[in-house]
Design a protein around this motif. Structure first.
Motif, PDB file in Angstrom:
ATOM      1  N   MET A  72     -10.376   5.603   1.788  1.00  0.00           N
ATOM      2  CA  MET A  72      -9.106   6.299   1.597  1.00  0.00           C
ATOM      3  C   MET A  72      -8.611   6.145   0.162  1.00  0.00           C
ATOM      4  O   MET A  72      -8.177   7.100  -0.479  1.00  0.00           O
ATOM      5  CB  MET A  72      -8.054   5.754   2.570  1.00  0.00           C
ATOM      6  N   LEU A  73      -8.682   4.913  -0.367  1.00  0.00           N
ATOM      7  CA  LEU A  73      -8.212   4.677  -1.730  1.00  0.00           C
ATOM      8  C   LEU A  73      -9.116   5.363  -2.748  1.00  0.00           C
ATOM      9  O   LEU A  73      -8.651   5.896  -3.756  1.00  0.00           O
ATOM     10  CB  LEU A  73      -8.174   3.166  -2.004  1.00  0.00           C
TER      11      LEU A  73
ATOM     12  N   ARG B  70      -3.227   9.319   2.417  1.00  0.00           N
ATOM     13  CA  ARG B  70      -4.407   8.465   2.212  1.00  0.00           C
ATOM     14  C   ARG B  70      -3.995   7.025   1.955  1.00  0.00           C
ATOM     15  O   ARG B  70      -4.630   6.084   2.445  1.00  0.00           O
ATOM     16  CB  ARG B  70      -5.248   9.010   1.058  1.00  0.00           C
TER      17      ARG B  70
ATOM     18  N   SER C 226     -11.953  -2.597   6.280  1.00  0.00           N
ATOM     19  CA  SER C 226     -12.062  -2.606   4.820  1.00  0.00           C
ATOM     20  C   SER C 226     -12.736  -1.336   4.323  1.00  0.00           C
ATOM     21  O   SER C 226     -12.353  -0.777   3.287  1.00  0.00           O
ATOM     22  CB  SER C 226     -12.862  -3.834   4.358  1.00  0.00           C
TER      23      SER C 226
ATOM     24  N   ALA D 276     -10.232   1.529   4.470  1.00  0.00           N
ATOM     25  CA  ALA D 276      -9.250   1.400   3.389  1.00  0.00           C
ATOM     26  C   ALA D 276      -9.868   1.775   2.044  1.00  0.00           C
ATOM     27  O   ALA D 276      -9.264   2.498   1.241  1.00  0.00           O
ATOM     28  CB  ALA D 276      -8.719  -0.024   3.347  1.00  0.00           C
ATOM     29  N   ALA D 277     -11.101   1.306   1.802  1.00  0.00           N
ATOM     30  CA  ALA D 277     -11.756   1.602   0.527  1.00  0.00           C
ATOM     31  C   ALA D 277     -12.019   3.097   0.374  1.00  0.00           C
ATOM     32  O   ALA D 277     -11.818   3.674  -0.705  1.00  0.00           O
ATOM     33  CB  ALA D 277     -13.066   0.826   0.425  1.00  0.00           C
TER      34      ALA D 277
ATOM     35  N   ALA E  71       0.824  -1.213   0.000  1.00  0.00           N
ATOM     36  CA  ALA E  71       0.000   0.000   0.000  1.00  0.00           C
ATOM     37  C   ALA E  71       0.855   1.258   0.000  1.00  0.00           C
ATOM     38  O   ALA E  71       0.566   2.230  -0.717  1.00  0.00           O
ATOM     39  CB  ALA E  71      -0.938  -0.011   1.218  1.00  0.00           C
TER      40      ALA E  71
ATOM     41  N   ALA F 215      -4.893   3.821   4.304  1.00  0.00           N
ATOM     42  CA  ALA F 215      -5.467   2.586   3.749  1.00  0.00           C
ATOM     43  C   ALA F 215      -4.587   1.386   4.090  1.00  0.00           C
ATOM     44  O   ALA F 215      -5.095   0.323   4.472  1.00  0.00           O
ATOM     45  CB  ALA F 215      -5.610   2.726   2.233  1.00  0.00           C
TER      46      ALA F 215
END
Length: 232
Positions: free
Chosen positions: A219-220, A147, A213, A216-217, A110, A151
């Motif tokens: 942020m991405l 970010r 999850s 993370a989603a 990441a 994530a």
């Protein structure tokens, strides 16, 4: 009335402690490894990258056994730690090490992707103005990668929280010390009448994984949206 029993609460709290300590303790090393992979070329880079990703490929039991041979009471590093009074075998710090090792590849991947998404022109411009490598990293590269960092931390925490095979092989199952939520869940499944506790811990594990999850989603997704806007 508590939703969890005392033993389940202890296992849950220990899992949070082990996961957070393991992930944040490994963060400086992950930052260095990710930067090397994203910004440099050197002999043996594919081998180095392959070694970093090895915990993702190896069976967790194998990873745990390697940790036991190296950091156990009879291992080369374990004997030194024992002599210094810093033994980690069969203690929560050993569980944190196992969790960190298993989550480390996700964190590095990441971070590497985040570093590679930073516009190199900004770094080159700062360098031409006299900024050194450390100032460029902490002033430009890292802030623009936050970010991706968030994530990566979320994914690594979720992986560390769910770690089982390497942990039980390296530090066994000791209540209050190494019996994390996945190990407690396994023992409840193996115990007659433990179905209720197993269901409760399963729900907790699913909720934690979903939240991590989701973070993370988000942020991405926001990072990708901003990059698209910048390129437009």
């Amino acid at each position: 009335m508590s939703l969890l029993t005392h033993a389940e609460t202890v296992a849950l709290a220990l899992s949070f402690k082990v996961s957070l300590f393991g992930v944040f303790a490994s963060l400086p090393v992950a930052l260095g490894c990710a930067w090397l992979l994203a910004r440099t070329r050197f002999f043996g880079k594919p081998v180095f990258e392959g070694l970093l990703l090895l915990p993702l490929i190896l069976p967790p039991v194998v990873t745990g056994y390697i940790l036991l041979m190296v950091f156990g009471h009879h291992g080369p590093v374990g004997r030194l730690l024992d002599a210094a009074g810093l033994s980690i075998a069969f203690r929560w710090t050993g569980a944190a090490l196992a969790a960190a090792v298993m989550a480390f590849p996700l964190l590095v991947v990441a971070l590497r992707n985040a570093f590679e998404s930073v516009d190199r022109k900004l770094e080159h411009a700062a360098a031409t103005l006299g900024a050194g490598p450390w100032r460029i990293f902490f002033g430009i590269t890292l802030p623009l990668s936050l970010r991706g960092l968030a994530a990566g931390l979320a994914l690594a925490f979720a992986r560390a929280f769910g770690e089982f095979g390497a942990t039980i092989t390296f530090v066994s199952s000791i209540p209050g010390q190494t019996r994390t939520l996945p190990i407690a869940l396994y023992e409840l499944i193996s115990t007659p009448g433990g179905e209720g506790g197993a269901l409760r811990l399963t729900l907790v594990a699913v909720i934690v994984a979903l939240l991590a999850s989701l973070v993370a989603a988000l942020m991405l997704l926001r990072g990708g949206t901003r990059q698209s806007e910048a390129e437009a």
